[in-house]
Each structure stands twice: as structure tokens, then as C-alpha cells.
Scaffold this active site. Sequence first.
Site, PDB file in Angstrom:
ATOM      1  N   CYS A 176       0.822  -1.208   0.000  1.00 21.55           N
ATOM      2  CA  CYS A 176       0.000   0.000   0.000  1.00 21.55           C
ATOM      3  C   CYS A 176       0.858   1.261   0.000  1.00 21.55           C
ATOM      4  O   CYS A 176       1.798   1.373   0.786  1.00 21.55           O
ATOM      5  CB  CYS A 176      -0.864  -0.041   1.263  1.00 21.55           C
ATOM      6  SG  CYS A 176      -1.770   1.449   1.517  1.00 21.55           S
TER       7      CYS A 176
ATOM      8  N   ARG B 189     -14.560   3.626 -15.871  1.00 22.70           N
ATOM      9  CA  ARG B 189     -15.930   3.209 -15.602  1.00 22.70           C
ATOM     10  C   ARG B 189     -16.277   3.258 -14.119  1.00 22.70           C
ATOM     11  O   ARG B 189     -17.399   3.563 -13.738  1.00 22.70           O
ATOM     12  CB  ARG B 189     -16.120   1.785 -16.129  1.00 22.70           C
ATOM     13  CG  ARG B 189     -17.521   1.301 -15.931  1.00 22.70           C
ATOM     14  CD  ARG B 189     -17.788   0.023 -16.679  1.00 22.70           C
ATOM     15  NE  ARG B 189     -18.921  -0.614 -16.068  1.00 22.70           N
ATOM     16  CZ  ARG B 189     -19.120  -1.896 -16.070  1.00 22.70           C
ATOM     17  NH1 ARG B 189     -18.273  -2.690 -16.660  1.00 22.70           N
ATOM     18  NH2 ARG B 189     -20.179  -2.407 -15.487  1.00 22.70           N
TER      19      ARG B 189
HETATM   20  P1  IMP Z   1      -1.080  -6.968   3.776  1.00 20.53           P
HETATM   21  O1  IMP Z   1      -1.655  -8.130   4.496  1.00 20.53           O
HETATM   22  O2  IMP Z   1      -0.163  -6.150   4.636  1.00 20.53           O
HETATM   23  O3  IMP Z   1      -0.425  -7.336   2.489  1.00 20.53           O
HETATM   24  O4  IMP Z   1      -2.304  -5.991   3.439  1.00 20.53           O
HETATM   25  C1  IMP Z   1      -3.437  -6.435   2.753  1.00 20.53           C
HETATM   26  C2  IMP Z   1      -4.497  -5.344   2.768  1.00 20.53           C
HETATM   27  O5  IMP Z   1      -4.002  -4.171   2.106  1.00 20.53           O
HETATM   28  C3  IMP Z   1      -5.768  -5.669   2.012  1.00 20.53           C
HETATM   29  O6  IMP Z   1      -6.645  -6.478   2.723  1.00 20.53           O
HETATM   30  C4  IMP Z   1      -6.347  -4.274   1.743  1.00 20.53           C
HETATM   31  O7  IMP Z   1      -7.043  -3.752   2.837  1.00 20.53           O
HETATM   32  C5  IMP Z   1      -5.106  -3.445   1.564  1.00 20.53           C
HETATM   33  N1  IMP Z   1      -4.797  -3.206   0.148  1.00 20.53           N
HETATM   34  C6  IMP Z   1      -4.902  -4.069  -0.888  1.00 20.53           C
HETATM   35  N2  IMP Z   1      -4.473  -3.498  -2.029  1.00 20.53           N
HETATM   36  C7  IMP Z   1      -4.113  -2.247  -1.712  1.00 20.53           C
HETATM   37  C8  IMP Z   1      -3.593  -1.149  -2.483  1.00 20.53           C
HETATM   38  O8  IMP Z   1      -3.332  -1.244  -3.667  1.00 20.53           O
HETATM   39  N3  IMP Z   1      -3.376   0.009  -1.791  1.00 20.53           N
HETATM   40  C9  IMP Z   1      -3.638   0.122  -0.471  1.00 20.53           C
HETATM   41  N4  IMP Z   1      -4.085  -0.885   0.295  1.00 20.53           N
HETATM   42  C10 IMP Z   1      -4.327  -2.048  -0.333  1.00 20.53           C
END
Ligand code: IMP
Length: 504
Positions: free
Chosen positions: A322, A432
Site C-alpha cells: 500500500c 468506468r
Molecule cells: P497486507 O496483508 O499487509 O499485504 O495488506 C493487505 C491489505 O491491504 C488488504 O486487505 C487491503 O485492505 C489493503 N490493500 C490491498 N491493495 C491495496 C492497495 O493497492 N493500496 C492500499 N491498500 C491495499
Amino acid sequence: MAKDIIETPSRALSEFELHQFILLPGYKTNEMTSDKTDLSAPLTKFRNGEQPKIKLNFALLSAAMQSVTSDRMAISMAQEGGLGVIFCSQPINEQANMVKDVKRRRAGFVIPHTVLPETLISEVIDFADERSYSTFPVVNENGKLVGYITKNDFDRKRHAHLKVGDRMLPIERISVAYDDEINDDLIAAYEKLVESHHGSLPIITRDGKLKHIVFKKDIDHHLDNPMAVLDAEKRYVVGAAINTSDYKQRVPALTEAGVDVLFIDTSQGHTDYVKEALQFVKKEFPDVPVVGGNVVTKEGFDFLAENGADAVKIGMGPGSICITQEQIGVGRGQGTSIIEVAKARNEYYEKTGVYIPIIADGGIRVAKDITVAWALGADVVMAGKYFAGCDETPTKTRTMAKIVDGKSIEVREKSYWGEGSDKAKEWMAAGRYGQNDFPEGVEAWVAYSGALKNHLAQAKAMIKDGMRKAGCSSIAELHEKSVLQVLSAGSITEGGVHDVTLHN
Ligand code: IMP
């Protein structure tokens, strides 16, 4: 000047730099064994004294992301006691088909995809490749089983132009079982299957209609997974994400497909768009629980609670892929977000007698982060990166030679990308969905981590051990009894490997 400026820094969940959390040891009795350590939690709201509609046996969700949760991951997550949330960044019918594919499985009994004797073998090949299926029962136009075709029954090049009827094994040559002798009993199906010497067994009615297939590998899986989360008909429970643009079309298709719980998938849930989506689901589909999010403040929680959310998802910016916080300067450290929203949930419960579970979404690096997120107040944890290296994700694996400590070693990796990345947005026609024209996520690689089952077996062992050493036997006890302390930079260094040279 802003309305308020909080000068205490917000805290992350894991040890990125300074000031993260550790559990202090608590009193551990002899009775606190691994098998008595309970990882269950409610996923949906309930009134004091009542039961939630959905309860997880392992309070963990796989994220609604293209690179994490399709039907295969969702099935495996449900088998492990958690839940997979199927991503919505795809056409509505494709997402609904993924949901249907999960709901086809009734604790070992599968309602299979069938083909007709007239179907071309080239169509079977395409379908088999797309879905990784290899076995298709052949039925006539009345649904009667007439044969079986598997990948072993044809040659992809020589037979593609033929019809299924030309190459199938006819019913006389396959073993079948009758539904009135199996009576939905998985053990009875297993015994019959083993005696048939085949990998799968069709179950038919006395008038020859196909009801189910049982696959040996599914039964093994099922018997191995006593924690599986099932619905009233013993089918795996599955979640699906929805966006705030096309929900009026998407929600009916998903509910028709049998989805158990919906998740509104936005990074900023304290908005009119999310309120409207929540109200739509509550009005049109009052029996389907819907999770609101994401929020990171008390105000955000109260807003979603008042607008009918069955659970609230927390997180703005902690995701490994993110870049929201860097790009737009809005968000919060995930540790602090969980603490604040947990306080709001408790206050709401005291005021109304309604408990709305909260889900900590993003920022999980290693297993102990899950324990810490629960202890900070989360009921359930959602993760993307933590699952992205598993076999069950729909992404490619690459093998690379890398130089580590001067030595060349082979490293296996899987790709992982954010839903806000340019890659994730490729599925839709430009503009879209009114998406931002700047990315909020990146594309990346993560270490390959093998089968989900093994990945989670180790995680469960570490989490349970951590809970017991902190004197707690359940997530509810973590909420009531655990004590956490903020780590200094020195204590983070002291808690890791230091002052030694590791063997290579
Ligand atoms: P991780 O477990 O730290 O990899 O975070 C996963 C979470 O990041 C997901 O469940 C979303 O809430 C969030 N997320 C997914 N894609 C994106 C993105 O492109 N930008 C910001 N947050 C994201």
C-alpha cells in the site's frame, strides 16, 4: 490550524522501527494445553446472549485481492477454520462463478461441472485448463449419468475435434454409489470409494440422476480438517467483496450464487458511498451479513455501526503493497487504529448490548502479529501478503538465482500486487468505476511459502504457544487478561538475534 493535532505518534502493528507491541507473560496453568487453546471468534454482530450468524474457528481472513483470494484459496481457508474473501476487481459473473465453485462443495460432496455427450473435447480442454479440473461426469439432457471423461481419456491434439461421447468411459465401466446407501455420510462414501480403486466416485439416485461426486483428496482433506467453517447445509462458508460503484448489480448476483457474507471494499469507509451501499444490502438482502470499512477512528466505527454494519474492518495504509499514506497523506498506524476502534466497539456494546466484531486488515508480517492484533482488541485479522506466497493463490511462481551472503542460491517467489495498483485496475474499462488516476498500490514479489495447510499449521502452533505463555486460552481472554507493552528500539534489537555470526 486543524481541528485537532495529536502529538503522540500512532503505532504500527509490527516492529518496523520503534514503539511496537509485545505481550507480557501471564500465568500459564497445566490445563492450558495446545488442544484447549481456542482460536475462534465471531465474524458478525450479535446481541448479548445470542449467537453470531457466522463464527470462525480460526479468526483469520484472506484478503479480497486478485493476487490472493479466488475460489481455491477460499475453499482452503474455510477448511482451515477461517474464511476467504473473493475479490471484486473482476466482472460480476466471474466473481459469482467463484462463489458458486466454493458452494459446490458440501464437506467432501461436490456438485460437479457436467458435460453432455455432444460437447466437443476442445471445450472440455478449455474448461479444464481454466479451472484446473480434470474429471467431468457426462450426463444426458435429463441429468442421468451416462459416463465419465477425465484428462486421461483423450489426447489434447488428436482428439480435440471429437465429441465427449466418442472418448468417455461409459457408465457400465465406472463404479457408482446410490444416494440412499450413502445418506450424506462421508465415511460411507469413503469406504465405497476406497473399494472402487478409483480417485473419485459418482453418487446417483436410483433412477440414474447424478447428485454428487466425492473425490478421495477432498474426503482426506475434510477428515483432516475438523475446524472447517460450514454453513447449515455443510457447504464451505465464503465471503465476497463489493465496491461502491456496481453493488446494485453485484450483490444480487453474489447472493444468488450463495455468498455467506459481503465485505464493502474501500480504503475510506466513513463516506456517504459506503453508507448507501450498507443501506442497500440491509434493505434488499436483510439476511446477508455485510462488513463495512475500512475505518481507523471511533467516529468511523460509530458511523458504520449506526448504518447497519455487521462487522467493521480497520486499516488505512498498513498493507505491505500500500502506498496510500505516501501518496495522499491520510491514514493511521495500524496498532493505534485497532486500539481506538476496539474502544469504540466496547463502548457501543455497553451502550446497546450489540457486539460488532472488528477486523484488523493489513500489516501482518509474521504469525505473532496476528496474536498481537487480537490482543490489541481485534476479533478477526485479515491478511494479504501473509498468504500471497501460498500454492492456493491464483498467481505465478518464479525461481530466481539470488546472491545471499556471497553465495548463489535458488529462491522461489510468487507475485503479489495491490488492488490499487495499475495491474489490478487492468480488468475494467478505463474510468468506468471512477477510480483515481494515480496508483495507491504496487506490484511485488513475496517468498514462496508452499501449501496453505502447512503454512497455517506452523502459524497456529506459534500463535497458540504465544497465547498460552501470555496466560490466555482464547481470543476473548486475550481481550480481557493480556498485558502488552510498547517496545523501545533497544528492546527490539535485544529481542532479535544479535552479536553472533550465523552459520550459513
Ligand atoms: P497486507 O496483508 O499487509 O499485504 O495488506 C493487505 C491489505 O491491504 C488488504 O486487505 C487491503 O485492505 C489493503 N490493500 C490491498 N491493495 C491495496 C492497495 O493497492 N493500496 C492500499 N491498500 C491495499
